[in-house]
Design an enzyme around this catalytic site. Structure first.
Site, PDB file in Angstrom:
ATOM      1  N   ASN A  62      40.123  43.595  39.157  1.00 32.41           N
ATOM      2  CA  ASN A  62      40.673  43.727  40.501  1.00 32.41           C
ATOM      3  C   ASN A  62      41.312  45.104  40.671  1.00 32.41           C
ATOM      4  OD1 ASN A  62      42.691  42.499  38.703  1.00 32.41           O
ATOM      5  ND2 ASN A  62      43.988  42.193  40.498  1.00 32.41           N
ATOM      6  N   GLU A  75      35.768  39.742  40.685  1.00 33.02           N
ATOM      7  CA  GLU A  75      34.465  39.098  40.806  1.00 33.02           C
ATOM      8  C   GLU A  75      33.565  39.867  41.765  1.00 33.02           C
ATOM      9  OE1 GLU A  75      37.553  35.717  40.346  1.00 33.02           O
ATOM     10  OE2 GLU A  75      37.470  37.742  41.183  1.00 33.02           O
ATOM     11  N   CYS A 115      35.617  35.507  47.097  1.00 32.96           N
ATOM     12  CA  CYS A 115      34.721  35.742  45.956  1.00 32.96           C
ATOM     13  C   CYS A 115      33.669  34.652  45.858  1.00 32.96           C
ATOM     14  CB  CYS A 115      35.512  35.862  44.658  1.00 32.96           C
ATOM     15  SG  CYS A 115      36.434  37.412  44.567  1.00 32.96           S
TER      16      CYS A 115
END
Length: 160
Positions: A62, A75, A115
Site C-alpha cells: 500500500n 492488492e 480491491c
C-alpha cells in the site's frame, strides 16, 4: 418476498506451515512487501504477492498520500502492475499480509471492497479463478478458492 441466504466458504489454516511450499513462498513475498509499505498516516501496512501462470511473482504494497483518496492499496498496486506487465498471462494465486504498527494483527485480514472489485475484474477477464490467501502479521491464514466467494454480488460488465 423470498429470503435468500448467501454464504462464503473459506479454508482456514492454523499458520503458514500448513500451506503448500509454493503458497508459503508467495506469502513470504507478501510479508516482505508489507514491510516496505508506505503508510505514514494509517500505520496500517499491507503487502500482496501474485503468482502468475508464467511463474513470475508480482508484488505490491500500500502507498498512502496526504490526500487520502490518492493512495492505493497493495492488492490493486500488484494486480494493476501484473495487468500492465503481463496483460495476457493469468493470475493463479494472490497472497496478502496486513498489519498495524499500533498492535499485532493475528487474524486473517481480507481485501477491502475496492480491491475485491479490482480483483473481480481480472478474474472475469481471464475466465479463471484466482486463489486468495490472506492473513494478519502472524497466525491463521484464510483461503478463498475464488474472488466470487468473497464478493458474491459482484458488479461486472454484464450489467453495462
Amino acid at each position: 418476498m423470498k429470503e435468500v441466504k448467501v454464504a462464503s466458504v473459506l479454508e482456514v489454516f492454523d499458520d503458514l506451515n500448513e500451506l503448500s511450499n509454493d503458497v508459503q513462498q508467495l506469502m513470504e513475498k507478501a510479508i516482505e512487501a508489507r514491510k516496505q509499505a508506505y503508510a505514514p498516516y494509517s500505520n496500517f501496512q499491507v503487502g500482496a504477492a501474485l503468482l502468475m501462470e508464467n511463474n513470475e511473482i508480482v508484488i505490491g504494497s500500500n502507498q498512502e498520500n496526504a490526500s487520502y483518496p490518492s493512495g492505493l492499496c497493495a492488492e490493486r498496486t500488484a494486480i494493476y502492475y501484473a495487468g500492465a506487465r503481463f496483460p495476457k498471462i493469468r493470475i493463479l494465486k494472490m497472497a496478502i499480509s496486513a498489519g498495524s504498527k499500533m498492535k499485532l494483527s493475528e487474524k486473517p485480514i481480507p481485501p477491502c471492497g475496492a480491491c475485491r472489485q479490482a480483483i473481480a475484474e481480472y478474474e472475469i477477464k481471464q475466465q479463471f479463478p484466482i486463489e486468495i490467501y490472506f492473513m494478519g502479521e502472524t497466525g491463521k491464514v484464510a483461503k478463498s478458492a475464488s474472488l466470487k466467494n468473497l464478493l458474491p454480488f459482484l458488479f461486472d460488465n454484464s450489467v453495462l
